[in-house]
Design a protein around this motif. Sequence first.
Motif, PDB file in Angstrom:
ATOM      1  N   PRO A 128       0.794  -1.233   0.000  1.00  0.00           N
ATOM      2  CA  PRO A 128       0.000   0.000   0.000  1.00  0.00           C
ATOM      3  C   PRO A 128       0.827   1.284   0.000  1.00  0.00           C
ATOM      4  CG  PRO A 128      -0.761  -1.561   1.677  1.00  0.00           C
ATOM      5  CD  PRO A 128       0.556  -2.059   1.190  1.00  0.00           C
ATOM      6  N   TRP A 129       0.183   2.334  -0.559  1.00  0.00           N
ATOM      7  CA  TRP A 129       0.665   3.714  -0.489  1.00  0.00           C
ATOM      8  C   TRP A 129      -0.347   4.529   0.298  1.00  0.00           C
ATOM      9  CZ3 TRP A 129       5.300   5.532  -2.153  1.00  0.00           C
ATOM     10  CH2 TRP A 129       6.020   4.741  -3.073  1.00  0.00           C
ATOM     11  N   GLU A 130       0.140   5.634   0.891  1.00  0.00           N
ATOM     12  CA  GLU A 130      -0.754   6.462   1.690  1.00  0.00           C
ATOM     13  C   GLU A 130      -0.313   7.929   1.622  1.00  0.00           C
ATOM     14  OE1 GLU A 130      -2.983   5.727   5.917  1.00  0.00           O
ATOM     15  OE2 GLU A 130      -0.810   5.437   5.860  1.00  0.00           O
ATOM     16  N   PHE A 131      -1.280   8.824   1.408  1.00  0.00           N
ATOM     17  CA  PHE A 131      -1.015  10.256   1.517  1.00  0.00           C
ATOM     18  C   PHE A 131      -1.239  10.664   2.968  1.00  0.00           C
ATOM     19  CE2 PHE A 131      -1.793  10.247  -3.092  1.00  0.00           C
ATOM     20  CZ  PHE A 131      -0.764  11.078  -3.518  1.00  0.00           C
ATOM     21  N   ILE A 132      -0.232  11.286   3.580  1.00  0.00           N
ATOM     22  CA  ILE A 132      -0.341  11.694   4.973  1.00  0.00           C
ATOM     23  C   ILE A 132       0.116  13.144   5.118  1.00  0.00           C
ATOM     24  CG2 ILE A 132       0.083   9.346   5.830  1.00  0.00           C
ATOM     25  CD1 ILE A 132       2.909  10.362   6.610  1.00  0.00           C
ATOM     26  N   GLN A 133      -0.340  13.773   6.197  1.00  0.00           N
ATOM     27  CA  GLN A 133       0.149  15.106   6.534  1.00  0.00           C
ATOM     28  C   GLN A 133       1.383  14.961   7.408  1.00  0.00           C
ATOM     29  OE1 GLN A 133      -2.627  18.056   8.105  1.00  0.00           O
ATOM     30  NE2 GLN A 133      -1.049  18.822   9.494  1.00  0.00           N
ATOM     31  N   THR A 134       2.406  15.746   7.099  1.00  0.00           N
ATOM     32  CA  THR A 134       3.604  15.788   7.935  1.00  0.00           C
ATOM     33  C   THR A 134       3.706  17.163   8.568  1.00  0.00           C
ATOM     34  OG1 THR A 134       4.975  16.501   6.065  1.00  0.00           O
ATOM     35  CG2 THR A 134       4.820  14.131   6.484  1.00  0.00           C
ATOM     36  N   GLY A 135       4.049  17.211   9.833  1.00  0.00           N
ATOM     37  CA  GLY A 135       4.157  18.486  10.521  1.00  0.00           C
ATOM     38  C   GLY A 135       2.798  19.094  10.793  1.00  0.00           C
ATOM     39  N   THR A 136       2.802  20.273  11.411  1.00  0.00           N
ATOM     40  CA  THR A 136       1.566  20.976  11.726  1.00  0.00           C
ATOM     41  C   THR A 136       1.756  22.468  11.460  1.00  0.00           C
ATOM     42  OG1 THR A 136       2.249  21.218  14.041  1.00  0.00           O
ATOM     43  CG2 THR A 136       0.860  19.324  13.500  1.00  0.00           C
ATOM     44  N   GLY A 137       0.632  23.169  11.344  1.00  0.00           N
ATOM     45  CA  GLY A 137       0.684  24.611  11.172  1.00  0.00           C
ATOM     46  C   GLY A 137       1.415  25.018   9.908  1.00  0.00           C
ATOM     47  N   GLY A 138       2.229  26.087  10.035  1.00  0.00           N
ATOM     48  CA  GLY A 138       2.971  26.581   8.886  1.00  0.00           C
ATOM     49  C   GLY A 138       4.023  25.625   8.379  1.00  0.00           C
ATOM     50  N   GLY A 139       4.418  24.643   9.194  1.00  0.00           N
ATOM     51  CA  GLY A 139       5.425  23.671   8.775  1.00  0.00           C
ATOM     52  C   GLY A 139       4.839  22.386   8.245  1.00  0.00           C
ATOM     53  N   SER A 140       3.532  22.352   8.005  1.00  0.00           N
ATOM     54  CA  SER A 140       2.903  21.120   7.538  1.00  0.00           C
ATOM     55  C   SER A 140       3.170  20.888   6.066  1.00  0.00           C
ATOM     56  CB  SER A 140       1.392  21.172   7.790  1.00  0.00           C
ATOM     57  OG  SER A 140       0.807  22.219   7.034  1.00  0.00           O
ATOM     58  N   GLY A 141       3.099  19.634   5.662  1.00  0.00           N
ATOM     59  CA  GLY A 141       3.308  19.261   4.276  1.00  0.00           C
ATOM     60  C   GLY A 141       2.518  18.004   3.951  1.00  0.00           C
ATOM     61  N   LEU A 142       2.599  17.578   2.694  1.00  0.00           N
ATOM     62  CA  LEU A 142       1.910  16.376   2.235  1.00  0.00           C
ATOM     63  C   LEU A 142       2.942  15.384   1.746  1.00  0.00           C
ATOM     64  CD1 LEU A 142      -0.842  15.005   1.596  1.00  0.00           C
ATOM     65  CD2 LEU A 142      -0.655  15.984  -0.702  1.00  0.00           C
ATOM     66  N   ALA A 143       2.845  14.148   2.217  1.00  0.00           N
ATOM     67  CA  ALA A 143       3.805  13.114   1.838  1.00  0.00           C
ATOM     68  C   ALA A 143       3.067  11.909   1.272  1.00  0.00           C
ATOM     69  CB  ALA A 143       4.648  12.686   3.038  1.00  0.00           C
ATOM     70  N   LEU A 144       3.651  11.313   0.235  1.00  0.00           N
ATOM     71  CA  LEU A 144       3.189  10.027  -0.284  1.00  0.00           C
ATOM     72  C   LEU A 144       4.104   8.975   0.304  1.00  0.00           C
ATOM     73  CD1 LEU A 144       1.456   8.261  -2.136  1.00  0.00           C
ATOM     74  CD2 LEU A 144       3.049   8.783  -3.998  1.00  0.00           C
ATOM     75  N   ARG A 145       3.581   8.154   1.190  1.00  0.00           N
ATOM     76  CA  ARG A 145       4.410   7.227   1.959  1.00  0.00           C
ATOM     77  C   ARG A 145       4.064   5.784   1.630  1.00  0.00           C
ATOM     78  NH1 ARG A 145       4.756   8.105   8.323  1.00  0.00           N
ATOM     79  NH2 ARG A 145       5.940   9.904   7.534  1.00  0.00           N
ATOM     80  N   SER A 146       5.092   5.003   1.419  1.00  0.00           N
ATOM     81  CA  SER A 146       4.915   3.565   1.260  1.00  0.00           C
ATOM     82  C   SER A 146       4.679   2.940   2.634  1.00  0.00           C
ATOM     83  CB  SER A 146       6.164   2.950   0.614  1.00  0.00           C
ATOM     84  OG  SER A 146       6.105   1.544   0.663  1.00  0.00           O
ATOM     85  N   LYS A 147       3.728   2.032   2.713  1.00  0.00           N
ATOM     86  CA  LYS A 147       3.433   1.378   3.988  1.00  0.00           C
ATOM     87  C   LYS A 147       4.242   0.115   4.200  1.00  0.00           C
ATOM     88  CE  LYS A 147       1.059   2.961   6.368  1.00  0.00           C
ATOM     89  NZ  LYS A 147       1.344   4.049   7.328  1.00  0.00           N
ATOM     90  N   VAL A 148       5.061  -0.254   3.225  1.00  0.00           N
ATOM     91  CA  VAL A 148       5.979  -1.380   3.381  1.00  0.00           C
ATOM     92  C   VAL A 148       7.345  -0.941   2.895  1.00  0.00           C
ATOM     93  CG1 VAL A 148       4.221  -3.170   3.149  1.00  0.00           C
ATOM     94  CG2 VAL A 148       5.370  -2.313   1.118  1.00  0.00           C
ATOM     95  N   ASN A 149       8.392  -1.586   3.327  1.00  0.00           N
ATOM     96  CA  ASN A 149       9.745  -1.218   2.912  1.00  0.00           C
ATOM     97  C   ASN A 149       9.996  -1.679   1.477  1.00  0.00           C
ATOM     98  OD1 ASN A 149      12.344  -0.258   3.067  1.00  0.00           O
ATOM     99  ND2 ASN A 149      13.159  -2.134   3.949  1.00  0.00           N
ATOM    100  N   SER A 150      10.878  -0.956   0.787  1.00  0.00           N
ATOM    101  CA  SER A 150      11.330  -1.316  -0.563  1.00  0.00           C
ATOM    102  C   SER A 150      10.154  -1.428  -1.532  1.00  0.00           C
ATOM    103  CB  SER A 150      12.114  -2.636  -0.531  1.00  0.00           C
ATOM    104  OG  SER A 150      13.226  -2.524   0.322  1.00  0.00           O
ATOM    105  N   LYS A 151       9.756  -0.295  -2.079  1.00  0.00           N
ATOM    106  CA  LYS A 151       8.604  -0.274  -2.981  1.00  0.00           C
ATOM    107  C   LYS A 151       8.865   0.694  -4.123  1.00  0.00           C
ATOM    108  CE  LYS A 151       3.626   0.735  -2.995  1.00  0.00           C
ATOM    109  NZ  LYS A 151       3.173  -0.529  -3.555  1.00  0.00           N
ATOM    110  N   TYR A 152       8.361   0.362  -5.310  1.00  0.00           N
ATOM    111  CA  TYR A 152       8.489   1.216  -6.488  1.00  0.00           C
ATOM    112  C   TYR A 152       7.221   2.051  -6.670  1.00  0.00           C
ATOM    113  CZ  TYR A 152      12.636  -1.276  -8.175  1.00  0.00           C
ATOM    114  OH  TYR A 152      13.897  -1.805  -8.314  1.00  0.00           O
ATOM    115  N   PHE A 153       7.410   3.310  -7.051  1.00  0.00           N
ATOM    116  CA  PHE A 153       6.310   4.161  -7.505  1.00  0.00           C
ATOM    117  C   PHE A 153       6.695   4.669  -8.885  1.00  0.00           C
ATOM    118  CE2 PHE A 153       4.310   8.331  -8.074  1.00  0.00           C
ATOM    119  CZ  PHE A 153       2.979   7.979  -7.890  1.00  0.00           C
ATOM    120  N   ARG A 154       5.851   4.427  -9.879  1.00  0.00           N
ATOM    121  CA  ARG A 154       6.205   4.724 -11.263  1.00  0.00           C
ATOM    122  C   ARG A 154       5.222   5.714 -11.880  1.00  0.00           C
ATOM    123  NH1 ARG A 154       6.901  -0.828 -10.486  1.00  0.00           N
ATOM    124  NH2 ARG A 154       8.998  -1.628 -10.978  1.00  0.00           N
TER     125      ARG A 154
END
Length: 301
Positions: A128-154
Motif C-alpha cells: 500500500p501507499w498512503e497520503f499523509i500530513q507531515t508536521g503541523t501549522g505553517g510547517g505542515s506538508g503532504l507526503a506520499l508514503r509507502s506502507k511497506v519497505n522497498s517499494k516502487y512508484f512509477r
Amino acid sequence: MMKRFILTFFLVTITVSLSNGQTVDVKYLNPKFGTGDPYKHFRFGTSGEYYAGFMWNNTNGAYGNGDDFTIFTYGNRDINLRTGTGNFIVFPSSGGNVGIGTTNPQSKLDIYRRGEEVSLLRFSTERPWEFIQTGTGGGSGLALRSKVNSKYFRIQSPEGVNNTVFFTSNTASASRVYLVPHGGRVGIGTGSPDAELTVKGKIHTQEVKVDLNGSVAPDYVFKEGYELRSLEEVQAHIKEKGHLPGIPSAEEMKEEGVNLKEMNLKLLEKVEELTLYVIQLKKENGKLKESVEVLEYNLKN
C-alpha cells in the motif's frame, strides 16, 4: 385525535405491506416526525434504540450545513452503498463537489483532516501507499508514503513506459530516483531541453565525474613520434588566429558553448605539451651552462 389515528393507521399499513414484500407507490412523502425541529426524519430501530435513518435537514449543523438530505447511523454502524453489476456514480446536476470530513468542499473531491501523521488517502494494494500530513501549522506538508519497505512508484506513459521511477527504502542509501530511464530529456529552468539534462541556471555540487566514453586522454603527447609544434610555429599561430592551436576561439565558445570533457582534455594536452617545452628548454639551458662554464674556464686560463 382523528389525525393521529389516521397517521398511525397509515404507518401500520406501510409496515404490514413492506413486511409482506409489497410495494407502496407514493408521489410525495412529507413526514411529520420532527415537526418543530429544524429537520424531518425517518428512523430505523426499536422503541428503545435507534439504528439509522434518513433526514431532510433544514438548519441543523450537526447533520450537515443546512438545507440538505442526510443518511445517518447511530453508534459504530457503517453506511454501505452497494451496487449489483452497475457503477456507483456521484453526479451533481449543477456541478457540485464531494466532501469528506467537510461540509463545504471546494473541489470535486475535498478531503479534510488535520494533524501530524494523519492519513488522508490510502491505496490498499498488495504493497500500500498512503497520503499523509507531515508536521503541523505553517510547517505542515503532504507526503506520499509507502506502507511497506522497498517499494516502487512509477509514472508511466499510456503504453506503460516508465518515464519516472521512485524506489523507496527505509535504508536511505538504497533509495533511488530514475528520470526518463528509457530515453527522453529533463529540463530544469527550461521547457525545451536539448540534451538528456538541460539546466538553465547555476549548478552547485561538490564533485563532477565524467566518463571518457570513447574519448582518449592525451598521454599520446609523451609517446615517441608525437609531432610537437615548435615554439615558433605556436607563436605564428597565435599571431594569426589569436588563440592556441587546437583550442576553440572566443567567438566559437560564445556561439556553441564549451564541452567540459572535450575542453579539459584539450587543456591537459596543452599542459603536457608545455611540459615537453620545459624539458626542451632545460636541455638547452644545460648546454648553454656548459658552454658558459667552458668560456669562463678559458678566460681564466
